[in-house]
Design a protein around this motif. Structure first.
Motif, PDB file in Angstrom:
ATOM      1  N   THR A 431       0.840  -1.191   0.000  1.00  0.00           N
ATOM      2  CA  THR A 431       0.000   0.000   0.000  1.00  0.00           C
ATOM      3  C   THR A 431       0.879   1.246   0.000  1.00  0.00           C
ATOM      4  OG1 THR A 431      -0.165   0.442   2.382  1.00  0.00           O
ATOM      5  CG2 THR A 431      -1.545  -1.306   1.495  1.00  0.00           C
ATOM      6  N   ASP A 432       0.357   2.308  -0.622  1.00  0.00           N
ATOM      7  CA  ASP A 432       1.059   3.588  -0.616  1.00  0.00           C
ATOM      8  C   ASP A 432       0.076   4.682  -1.014  1.00  0.00           C
ATOM      9  OD1 ASP A 432       2.982   5.824  -1.258  1.00  0.00           O
ATOM     10  OD2 ASP A 432       4.426   4.231  -0.832  1.00  0.00           O
ATOM     11  N   MET A 433       0.282   5.895  -0.483  1.00  0.00           N
ATOM     12  CA  MET A 433      -0.559   7.029  -0.826  1.00  0.00           C
ATOM     13  C   MET A 433      -0.123   7.688  -2.123  1.00  0.00           C
ATOM     14  SD  MET A 433      -1.286   8.879   2.843  1.00  0.00           S
ATOM     15  CE  MET A 433       0.444   8.899   3.349  1.00  0.00           C
ATOM     16  N   ASN A 434       1.064   7.335  -2.618  1.00  0.00           N
ATOM     17  CA  ASN A 434       1.592   7.888  -3.863  1.00  0.00           C
ATOM     18  C   ASN A 434       1.521   6.807  -4.944  1.00  0.00           C
ATOM     19  OD1 ASN A 434       3.322   8.762  -6.002  1.00  0.00           O
ATOM     20  ND2 ASN A 434       4.353  10.147  -4.575  1.00  0.00           N
ATOM     21  N   LEU A 435       0.718   7.075  -5.977  1.00  0.00           N
ATOM     22  CA  LEU A 435       0.532   6.069  -7.017  1.00  0.00           C
ATOM     23  C   LEU A 435       1.840   5.742  -7.727  1.00  0.00           C
ATOM     24  CD1 LEU A 435      -1.510   4.327  -8.529  1.00  0.00           C
ATOM     25  CD2 LEU A 435      -1.898   6.226 -10.108  1.00  0.00           C
ATOM     26  N   GLY A 436       2.710   6.742  -7.885  1.00  0.00           N
ATOM     27  CA  GLY A 436       3.983   6.500  -8.543  1.00  0.00           C
ATOM     28  C   GLY A 436       4.870   5.539  -7.789  1.00  0.00           C
ATOM     29  N   HIS A 437       4.763   5.542  -6.445  1.00  0.00           N
ATOM     30  CA  HIS A 437       5.581   4.638  -5.645  1.00  0.00           C
ATOM     31  C   HIS A 437       5.199   3.171  -5.849  1.00  0.00           C
ATOM     32  CE1 HIS A 437       6.627   8.019  -2.541  1.00  0.00           C
ATOM     33  NE2 HIS A 437       7.142   8.216  -3.742  1.00  0.00           N
ATOM     34  N   LEU A 438       4.008   2.933  -6.372  1.00  0.00           N
ATOM     35  CA  LEU A 438       3.532   1.560  -6.531  1.00  0.00           C
ATOM     36  C   LEU A 438       3.893   0.964  -7.886  1.00  0.00           C
ATOM     37  CD1 LEU A 438      -0.041   1.942  -4.956  1.00  0.00           C
ATOM     38  CD2 LEU A 438       1.925   0.799  -3.935  1.00  0.00           C
ATOM     39  N   ARG A 439       4.615   1.721  -8.724  1.00  0.00           N
ATOM     40  CA  ARG A 439       4.890   1.230 -10.073  1.00  0.00           C
ATOM     41  C   ARG A 439       5.757  -0.027 -10.060  1.00  0.00           C
ATOM     42  NH1 ARG A 439       8.192   5.681  -9.374  1.00  0.00           N
ATOM     43  NH2 ARG A 439      10.419   5.383  -9.871  1.00  0.00           N
ATOM     44  N   HIS A 440       6.733  -0.085  -9.123  1.00  0.00           N
ATOM     45  CA  HIS A 440       7.583  -1.281  -9.052  1.00  0.00           C
ATOM     46  C   HIS A 440       6.743  -2.513  -8.710  1.00  0.00           C
ATOM     47  CE1 HIS A 440      11.177   1.164  -9.351  1.00  0.00           C
ATOM     48  NE2 HIS A 440      10.802   1.885  -8.309  1.00  0.00           N
ATOM     49  N   ALA A 441       5.856  -2.370  -7.736  1.00  0.00           N
ATOM     50  CA  ALA A 441       5.023  -3.499  -7.317  1.00  0.00           C
ATOM     51  C   ALA A 441       4.050  -3.900  -8.419  1.00  0.00           C
ATOM     52  CB  ALA A 441       4.267  -3.134  -6.039  1.00  0.00           C
ATOM     53  N   ARG A 442       3.472  -2.917  -9.098  1.00  0.00           N
ATOM     54  CA  ARG A 442       2.526  -3.224 -10.178  1.00  0.00           C
ATOM     55  C   ARG A 442       3.236  -3.936 -11.324  1.00  0.00           C
ATOM     56  NH1 ARG A 442      -2.096   0.490  -9.999  1.00  0.00           N
ATOM     57  NH2 ARG A 442      -2.108   0.590 -12.271  1.00  0.00           N
ATOM     58  N   THR A 443       4.452  -3.493 -11.617  1.00  0.00           N
ATOM     59  CA  THR A 443       5.233  -4.146 -12.676  1.00  0.00           C
ATOM     60  C   THR A 443       5.554  -5.591 -12.312  1.00  0.00           C
ATOM     61  OG1 THR A 443       6.224  -2.020 -13.288  1.00  0.00           O
ATOM     62  CG2 THR A 443       7.345  -4.017 -14.035  1.00  0.00           C
ATOM     63  N   ALA A 444       5.798  -5.831 -11.019  1.00  0.00           N
ATOM     64  CA  ALA A 444       6.112  -7.188 -10.552  1.00  0.00           C
ATOM     65  C   ALA A 444       4.865  -8.059 -10.406  1.00  0.00           C
ATOM     66  CB  ALA A 444       6.859  -7.123  -9.220  1.00  0.00           C
ATOM     67  N   GLY A 445       3.698  -7.490 -10.675  1.00  0.00           N
ATOM     68  CA  GLY A 445       2.464  -8.258 -10.589  1.00  0.00           C
ATOM     69  C   GLY A 445       1.980  -8.507  -9.175  1.00  0.00           C
ATOM     70  N   LEU A 446       2.368  -7.629  -8.230  1.00  0.00           N
ATOM     71  CA  LEU A 446       1.964  -7.797  -6.835  1.00  0.00           C
ATOM     72  C   LEU A 446       0.664  -7.034  -6.559  1.00  0.00           C
ATOM     73  CD1 LEU A 446       5.454  -7.303  -5.129  1.00  0.00           C
ATOM     74  CD2 LEU A 446       4.266  -9.460  -5.556  1.00  0.00           C
ATOM     75  N   PRO A 447      -0.176  -7.531  -5.666  1.00  0.00           N
ATOM     76  CA  PRO A 447      -1.407  -6.813  -5.300  1.00  0.00           C
ATOM     77  C   PRO A 447      -1.062  -5.495  -4.604  1.00  0.00           C
ATOM     78  CG  PRO A 447      -1.455  -9.093  -4.529  1.00  0.00           C
ATOM     79  CD  PRO A 447      -0.065  -8.825  -4.979  1.00  0.00           C
ATOM     80  N   VAL A 448      -1.779  -4.429  -4.945  1.00  0.00           N
ATOM     81  CA  VAL A 448      -1.493  -3.119  -4.360  1.00  0.00           C
ATOM     82  C   VAL A 448      -2.796  -2.452  -3.931  1.00  0.00           C
ATOM     83  CG1 VAL A 448       0.573  -2.809  -5.764  1.00  0.00           C
ATOM     84  CG2 VAL A 448      -1.611  -1.905  -6.573  1.00  0.00           C
ATOM     85  N   PHE A 449      -2.673  -1.513  -2.996  1.00  0.00           N
ATOM     86  CA  PHE A 449      -3.783  -0.643  -2.613  1.00  0.00           C
ATOM     87  C   PHE A 449      -3.279   0.788  -2.644  1.00  0.00           C
ATOM     88  CE2 PHE A 449      -5.760   1.882   0.827  1.00  0.00           C
ATOM     89  CZ  PHE A 449      -7.045   1.965   0.305  1.00  0.00           C
ATOM     90  N   TYR A 450      -3.908   1.615  -3.466  1.00  0.00           N
ATOM     91  CA  TYR A 450      -3.518   3.013  -3.600  1.00  0.00           C
ATOM     92  C   TYR A 450      -4.357   3.835  -2.620  1.00  0.00           C
ATOM     93  CZ  TYR A 450      -3.477   7.733  -5.594  1.00  0.00           C
ATOM     94  OH  TYR A 450      -3.398   9.084  -5.773  1.00  0.00           O
ATOM     95  N   GLY A 451      -3.723   4.333  -1.576  1.00  0.00           N
ATOM     96  CA  GLY A 451      -4.424   5.120  -0.571  1.00  0.00           C
ATOM     97  C   GLY A 451      -3.773   4.979   0.791  1.00  0.00           C
ATOM     98  N   ASP A 452      -4.309   5.716   1.754  1.00  0.00           N
ATOM     99  CA  ASP A 452      -3.816   5.673   3.131  1.00  0.00           C
ATOM    100  C   ASP A 452      -4.362   4.441   3.827  1.00  0.00           C
ATOM    101  OD1 ASP A 452      -3.002   6.115   5.700  1.00  0.00           O
ATOM    102  OD2 ASP A 452      -3.720   8.181   5.831  1.00  0.00           O
ATOM    103  N   ILE A 453      -3.483   3.627   4.365  1.00  0.00           N
ATOM    104  CA  ILE A 453      -3.922   2.394   5.012  1.00  0.00           C
ATOM    105  C   ILE A 453      -4.745   2.673   6.262  1.00  0.00           C
ATOM    106  CG2 ILE A 453      -1.903   2.102   6.510  1.00  0.00           C
ATOM    107  CD1 ILE A 453      -3.807  -0.628   4.538  1.00  0.00           C
TER     108      ILE A 453
END
Length: 600
Positions: A431-453
């Motif tokens: 999870t991360d509040m910055n969508l750009g920070h999740l690009r590595h995880a999205r590229t690796a095919g990992l589940p993500v949540f965009y927002g404040d946990i």
């Protein structure tokens, strides 16, 4: 059998030790605490005679239970956020708006036709049975690891119907009381409605008064809890003075008002009340179980068994199925909710209280309510405790067979760690509040949540119940500490981790060490890990064997940073800075290793 009694001080000490001890043992054994409290209360009470409440405490037993139940119901009201309920799924609202009244009716019919009690006791006990055990359902849901939607339905139903069931019992008892003690039925009805109106008014005034005083800083921080307790007891006593047991209505309304006042200090108030309620629940349950009449328990016949069967197999399923008609919930989720209805401490406490009150009105069936409540609680806890997980598995409604890891912060480290965990078949979510920070995880095919946990959106979209461990690993030390501190009461402080904080010689900007979670790794901070990842370090997994143990691994990889261990048996555990535990054969080691020269 022991005949010598205990002094009141000895009795209070015994109740405290047995009650809290039973909850601790239940936590260690991963089983519902109510089961052990039932057994402990029966053993020290009717089975051995070591502690008999009426003998050892005397006339204080009744008032103690009344006040304790009032505080428990106030805490139940304090958990009821109308805003969150409004935003909840349609199924939750239906379980409350339609399910509660229908559950009252079907449960009362089960008591009347199954147990053979009169309409007075059936109406009161039926209202109490709306409660599905919020103190019991939470550990059962964690144990069964249900999918988010059915878990949310069951949890919200338990939270909301906790005070609703008590209010139904108050209304039913009030009606029975005025009809039984007044020859003039019109005067009785007038007295009843005036009492209910007055109790509601007292609860509203007390709740709004507390909210106003706390928001305007009329009360200093260190006095908020004492003032809250004093007003709570005053509201209970004042309302109870006009109409017996209407004080329970007043304190529940007071709790609901405070819960929806959006006070800055609300979380602190709620958590303190949860701690107080844990102690009171333990004490009340031990008192009730120890005070049960063994002859009355042994006197339960086949009609008691018929009553339990009607509640579990007819009243509960019928109520849920009718309430959820017209919703888009799949049939399998409706079936799971319909056959999951454990009753708990609140039902036992309120039933024991009103059973005594009915007896005092000359209604003999009041003596049977306590044993029937005991039978229902024991049966539903055992049935759901051992049957919920298999039922959820058959219906395909388990979130994950293996507890997952929640990684807060979309970084190269969490991406590498998440990929290694996923390869080891452990569910992960980054999870991360910055969508750009999740690009590595999205590229690796990992589940993500965009927002404040910590946001309300996360509460509705993230299946928290599928995760048992959290690692806060963002570039913000303060946010990591906030996440760890906020989620620690829910997950347990031993399951909440964060990256070590940046050290400062002046300590001017450092946070207290009492805040936050456990520190991961060998003391490296976020920026140190990011530098290693930029240099080409990667997260790798190694399985230990009898021939290749931990000492061999450490010799071959002297520079690697051990992050976590997946034992051959048991759940994943992160490695603390001061960890001395040596992984055994069969365990998988997940470590951050340099690109060259550190791998055989």
């Amino acid at each position: 059998m022991t005949t010598a009694g205990l002094s009141p001080v000895e009795a209070f000490a015994l109740v405290g030790v047995i009650g809290v001890g039973a909850q601790w043992v239940a936590w260690r054994l991963q089983m519902p605490a109510i089961v052990l409290m039932l057994l402990a209360g029966l053993i020290i009470g009717p089975l051995t005679g070591v502690f008999i409440p009426a003998r050892d405490i005397g006339d204080l037993v009744g008032p103690m239970i009344s006040v304790a139940v009032a505080v428990i119901l106030f805490e139940g009201g304090l958990t009821l956020s109308l805003h969150a309920l409004q935003d909840a799924a349609k199924g939750v609202r239906r379980l409350v708006v339609i399910g509660a009244p229908l559950g009252w009716l079907t449960s009362a019919l089960a008591v009347y036709y199954g147990a053979g009690l009169g309409w007075e006791a059936s109406a009161v006990f039926g209202g109490i049975m709306i409660v599905t055990g919020p103190t019991v359902i939470a550990p059962l849901l964690r144990q069964a690891r249900l999918s988010r939607r059915p878990a949310a339905l069951l949890q919200w139903e338990a939270i909301v119907n906790d005070p609703v069931g008590a209010l139904a019992a108050v209304l039913a008892f009030g009606a029975v009381q005025v009809l039984a003690t007044s020859a003039d039925k019109s005067d009785a009805a007038t007295h009843f409605f005036i009492g209910i109106f007055f109790a509601t008014l007292v609860g509203l005034l007390a709740g709004y008064g507390i909210s106003y005083a706390f928001r305007r800083a009329v009360v200093p921080e260190y006095m908020k809890i004492p003032v809250l307790f004093a007003v709570l007891l005053a509201a209970f006593a004042l309302s109870d003075r006009l109409l017996h047991e209407s004080g329970l209505l007043a304190v529940t309304v007071m709790g609901i008002v405070i819960a929806n006042a959006q006070l800055p200090s609300y979380e602190e108030l709620r958590r303190f009340k949860e701690h107080a309620t844990t102690l009171l629940v333990s004490g009340v349950f031990i008192l009730l179980a120890a005070g049960l009449d063994m002859d009355a328990l042994l006197g339960l016949d086949l009609r008691a068994l018929l009553f339990v069967a009607l509640v579990v197999l007819v009243a509960r399923p019928l109520t849920v199925m009718v309430a959820l008609l017209g919703t888009d919930l799949p049939v399998r989720e409706r079936i799971l909710v319909a056959f999951t209805g454990p009753r708990g401490v609140v039902l036992m406490a309120v039933a024991g209280l009103f059973g005594e009150r009915l007896l005092s009105l000359g209604i003999a069936d009041g003596a049977t309510i306590g044993p029937l409540a005991f039978a229902l609680v024991a049966a539903t806890v055992v049935i759901n405790g051992f049957g919920l997980t298999p039922l959820a598995s058959v219906l395909g409604l388990r979130a994950a067979e293996v507890p997952g890891v929640l990684l807060v912060g979309g970084t190269r480290l969490t991406t590498g760690l998440g990929a290694a965990l996923q390869k080891a078949e452990i569910p992960v979510l980054i999870t991360d509040m910055n969508l750009g920070h999740l690009r590595h995880a999205r590229t690796a095919g990992l589940p993500v949540f965009y927002g404040d946990i910590l946001s309300e959106a996360a509460e509705t979209k993230v299946e928290f119940i599928g995760f048992s461990t959290i690692l806060a690993a963002t570039d913000n030390d303060s946010y990591n500490t906030l996440v760890a501190t906020d989620l620690a009461p829910e997950f347990g402080r031993d399951k909440v981790w964060q990256l070590p904080r940046d050290k400062s010689e002046s300590q001017r900007h450092s946070l207290p060490v009492t805040l936050g979670g456990r520190r991961l790794g060998d003391g490296r901070t976020y920026y140190a890990y990011e530098e290693l990842m930029a240099e080409g370090w990667t997260v790798r997994t190694t399985k230990l064997t009898e021939e290749y143990g931990f000492d061999d691994w450490r010799k071959d990889r002297p520079n690697s940073v051990l992050l976590c261990v997946i034992p051959a048996k048991g759940n994943l555990r992160f490695v603390a800075i001061d960890s001395k535990k040596v992984p055994e054969a069969g365990a998988k080691l997940i470590a951050l290793s340099p690109p060259k020269g550190d791998v055989i």
